[in-house]
Scaffold this motif. Structure first.
Motif, PDB file in Angstrom:
ATOM      1  N   UNK A 148       7.061   1.825   1.148  1.00 21.44           N
ATOM      2  CA  UNK A 148       5.836   0.962   0.702  1.00 21.44           C
ATOM      3  C   UNK A 148       4.877   1.186   2.382  1.00 21.44           C
ATOM      4  N   UNK A 149       3.277   2.212   2.322  1.00 24.18           N
ATOM      5  CA  UNK A 149       3.354   2.163   3.732  1.00 24.18           C
ATOM      6  C   UNK A 149       3.148   1.006   4.208  1.00 24.18           C
ATOM      7  N   UNK A 150       2.228  -0.019   4.281  1.00 21.99           N
ATOM      8  CA  UNK A 150       1.994  -0.786   4.091  1.00 21.99           C
ATOM      9  C   UNK A 150       2.562  -2.174   3.025  1.00 21.99           C
ATOM     10  N   UNK A 151       3.173  -3.633   3.734  1.00 24.70           N
ATOM     11  CA  UNK A 151       3.162  -4.686   3.216  1.00 24.70           C
ATOM     12  C   UNK A 151       4.693  -4.561   2.988  1.00 24.70           C
ATOM     13  N   UNK A 152       4.899  -5.811   2.190  1.00 27.28           N
ATOM     14  CA  UNK A 152       6.681  -6.098   2.200  1.00 27.28           C
ATOM     15  C   UNK A 152       6.989  -6.571   0.803  1.00 27.28           C
ATOM     16  N   UNK A 153       8.375  -5.855   0.555  1.00 27.96           N
ATOM     17  CA  UNK A 153       8.581  -6.314  -0.942  1.00 27.96           C
ATOM     18  C   UNK A 153      10.222  -7.141  -0.652  1.00 27.96           C
ATOM     19  N   UNK A 154      10.447  -8.666  -0.775  1.00 30.23           N
ATOM     20  CA  UNK A 154      11.297  -9.567  -0.715  1.00 30.23           C
ATOM     21  C   UNK A 154      12.179 -10.045  -2.116  1.00 30.23           C
ATOM     22  N   UNK A 155      12.784  -9.591  -2.109  1.00 25.27           N
ATOM     23  CA  UNK A 155      13.974  -9.588  -2.954  1.00 25.27           C
ATOM     24  C   UNK A 155      14.735 -10.905  -2.107  1.00 25.27           C
ATOM     25  N   UNK A 156      15.049 -11.546  -3.170  1.00 23.64           N
ATOM     26  CA  UNK A 156      15.843 -12.996  -3.107  1.00 23.64           C
ATOM     27  C   UNK A 156      16.194 -13.868  -1.526  1.00 23.64           C
ATOM     28  N   UNK A 157      14.877 -13.248  -1.316  1.00 25.11           N
ATOM     29  CA  UNK A 157      14.901 -13.353   0.498  1.00 25.11           C
ATOM     30  C   UNK A 157      15.161 -12.417   0.933  1.00 25.11           C
ATOM     31  N   UNK A 211       0.674  -1.463   0.099  1.00 25.79           N
ATOM     32  CA  UNK A 211      -0.236   0.097  -0.321  1.00 25.79           C
ATOM     33  C   UNK A 211       0.778   1.376   0.432  1.00 25.79           C
ATOM     34  N   UNK A 212       0.240   2.039  -1.103  1.00 27.47           N
ATOM     35  CA  UNK A 212       1.614   3.006  -1.084  1.00 27.47           C
ATOM     36  C   UNK A 212       0.239   4.296  -1.193  1.00 27.47           C
ATOM     37  N   UNK A 213       0.150   5.543   0.177  1.00 33.19           N
ATOM     38  CA  UNK A 213      -0.458   6.744  -0.375  1.00 33.19           C
ATOM     39  C   UNK A 213       0.265   7.817  -0.166  1.00 33.19           C
ATOM     40  N   UNK A 214       0.017   8.763  -1.220  1.00 29.40           N
ATOM     41  CA  UNK A 214       0.845  10.243  -1.087  1.00 29.40           C
ATOM     42  C   UNK A 214      -0.120  10.840  -0.452  1.00 29.40           C
ATOM     43  N   UNK A 215       0.061  11.900   0.622  1.00 24.86           N
ATOM     44  CA  UNK A 215      -0.369  12.999   1.193  1.00 24.86           C
ATOM     45  C   UNK A 215      -0.322  14.130   0.557  1.00 24.86           C
ATOM     46  N   UNK A 216      -1.137  15.345   0.902  1.00 29.79           N
ATOM     47  CA  UNK A 216      -0.985  16.157  -0.067  1.00 29.79           C
ATOM     48  C   UNK A 216      -1.976  16.587  -0.034  1.00 29.79           C
TER      49      UNK A 216
END
Lengths: 341, 217
Positions: free
Chosen positions: A56-65, A8-13
């Motif tokens: 990201x505001x929430x969640x995960x990015x897994x790159x090669x573990x 999840x990603x939100x840009x405030x403004x």
């Protein structure tokens, strides 16, 4: 190789923008993976989450573990050296020559001068710019600039190459040559490539798998040939719009409507892969004593897989026509017969 | 023009060059890091730090808002502490530097902000550290602008240095006031103005030439 979990990603403004609203995606190693969507769909944010340019505001990015979002700045820099990136506007350093631009990531990585010299020459040969090392970026064409970008991205022998609209600023001919270069790199070096684009032909030309993104969500994903020939999501259908599985002109459909009878039928035939190579139409004519009239057709290629679509009118005795339809079905050809409404 | 006047003009020219030369170099050395800090601590930049950015910006604005002639007198104790005296050419250099630092900082800031954010992003994507981005990307990419900014500062300091006469700093401006204005020597006024104009033209030409040489656009 890359696992994206509920990003999840939100840009405030002044105007709050929900760029990503729960992205789940797995990108396998060694493939060319395309992410397609219209501008504002969130694809730019998505690709930047992979190398941590966006958090990201929430969640995960897994790159090669490795969990990218949990790395310290220092570890993140180390990981980024294994992830190359190229850009729509190339982003070369205007103050440096072609040679020094390619040398940049090697300097960052602390390589010795002699090694840099050797490596840069090798990379420039690979991208076909061996004679341009002393030129400055402003002296190059768009295609040449992107080649420098590619050489630079490959300098630290990454496992993954991210392409951010890499051909969107190029003319069609140059786009093709850059895509061919990317495909060659993918095949020869086994490099995984993730590219984002809004251009259908880019996906069609080099991608193995595709994900369709809209409103910050993945609407559909899978092998390109499946997604594009049998689109499920409305977002995909909209994107496909006029391009590959081009809709049959409405006028033609109107003409057909109501003209079907026992001895005259209309059918849409879709060929994919090997079935596109088989001479199905001529077999029909030879073996079933029916006449075939092609009303509309399109034949194209996706990466190396040919596919096509024909709208045909068939006439003959009812019995023979039925046999002919059966024959078509047996040959792995997708068929849609138009019935009277 | 008699030899006495030639000597007067020549000495005054040397004093101006000395004041401007020394102060522009030192002000640049001290103002450059501040300008860099103003940029990198700004929002969405590589070392975002809003509080530090606001404080720096506030201090720089204070420096920029004090008229030079007042600054020069106001910091006399500081000048005395630095060079041991508050009168003379060397003493004039101190306020010149103090006045030029915030100016340099703003000029550097605006040059660095011209650098394509995409290039900075590319460097980040390659794993460059903030420090590497500053000295391998920001400064080299902004070099033509920085050279022009340096030139602008030098030209400004030529103007400021004319006020150095107030504290016995000498120089062309002081000569023009003392001889040309107070002693009604129109010829001295005329020659000093000619020399000042030539000096500024030369500085600008040199600056433009160097900026062009280092630009690859």
């Amino acid at each position: 190789m890359i696992i994206l979990k509920d990003l999840h990603k939100t840009y405030a403004g002044e105007r709050v923008v929900h760029a990503l609203r729960g992205i789940d995606l797995q990108i396998p190693a060694g493939k060319i993976f395309g992410i397609i969507g219209q501008s504002g769909a969130g694809k730019s944010t998505l690709i930047r989450c992979i190398n941590g340019l966006e958090k990201p505001d929430q969640g995960e990015v897994i790159f090669n573990g490795i969990n990218i979002s949990q790395l310290s700045p220092k570890e993140l820099r180390k990981t980024r050296k294994k992830i190359g990136m190229i850009f729509q506007h190339f982003n070369l350093l205007s103050s440096r020559t072609v040679f020094d631009n390619v040398a940049f990531p090697l300097e960052i990585a602390g390589m010795t001068k002699e090694k840099i010299q050797h490596k840069v020459r090798e990379l420039l040969e690979l991208v076909g710019l061996g004679d341009k090392e002393k030129a400055y970026p402003h002296q190059l064409s768009g295609g040449q600039k992107q080649r420098v970008g590619i050489a630079r991205a490959l300098a630290n022998e990454p496992q993954l190459l991210l392409c951010d609209e890499a051909t969107s600023a190029l003319d069609p001919e140059t786009t093709t040559s850059i895509l061919q270069l990317l495909r060659r790199i993918n095949e020869e070096m086994g490099l995984t490539i993730v590219l984002i684009t809004h251009e259908m032909p880019v996906i069609q030309e080099i991608c193995d798998d595709v994900a369709v993104i809209e409103d910050g969500k993945i609407k559909e994903y899978g092998p390109v040939i499946d997604v594009f020939t049998k689109p499920q999501a409305s977002a995909t259908k909209r994107l496909l719009g006029g391009s590959i599985e081009s809709q049959i002109p409405a006028e033609l459909l109107q003409q057909i409507n109501g003209q079907t009878d026992k001895e005259r039928i209309f059918a849409k035939l879709s060929f994919v892969g090997s079935s596109a190579h088989e001479p199905i139409i001529s077999s029909l004519l030879k073996n079933y004593d029916v006449t075939v009239n092609i009303l509309f057709g399109k034949i194209d290629q996706m990466k190396s897989v040919p596919f096509g679509m024909l709208l045909v009118e068939m006439r003959g005795e009812a019995q023979r026509l039925n046999e002919a339809l059966l024959f078509i079905r047996e040959h792995d050809v997708e068929m849609e017969v138009f019935m009277n409404e | 023009m008699n030899s006495m006047m030639v000597t007067l003009l020549w000495n005054a020219t040397k004093e101006t060059l000395y004041m401007v030369g020394v102060s522009v170099v030192i002000a640049e050395l001290l103002g450059l890091p501040i300008g860099v800090l103003l940029v990198v601590t700004d929002k969405d930049q590589i070392l975002e730090n809003t509080i530090l950015n606001k404080i720096l910006s506030f201090i720089v604005n204070i420096g920029r808002s004090i008229p030079f002639i007042i600054l020069m007198v106001a910091i006399i104790p500081f000048t005395r502490w630095v060079v041991g005296t508050s009168i003379g050419t060397s003493a004039a250099i101190v306020p010149l530097i103090v006045a030029a630092i915030p100016f340099v900082a703003r000029v550097v800031e605006s040059s660095l902000k011209e650098v394509d954010p995409g290039v900075i992003e590319a460097a980040e994507a390659m794993g460059a550290s903030p420090w590497q981005i500053i000295y391998k990307v920001l400064l080299p990419e902004a070099l033509p602008g920085l050279v022009l900014g340096f030139t602008l500062t030098a030209v400004n300091l030529v103007g400021y240095s004319a006020m150095a006469g107030t504290i016995g700093g000498g120089g062309l401006g002081d000569l023009a006031i003392r001889y040309g204005y107070q002693r009604f020597r129109g010829d001295v006024m005329f020659y000093t103005v000619i020399i000042l104009v030539l000096m500024v033209q030369l500085i600008q030409m040199l600056g433009d030439w160097v900026a062009k040489r280092v630009a690859h656009k």
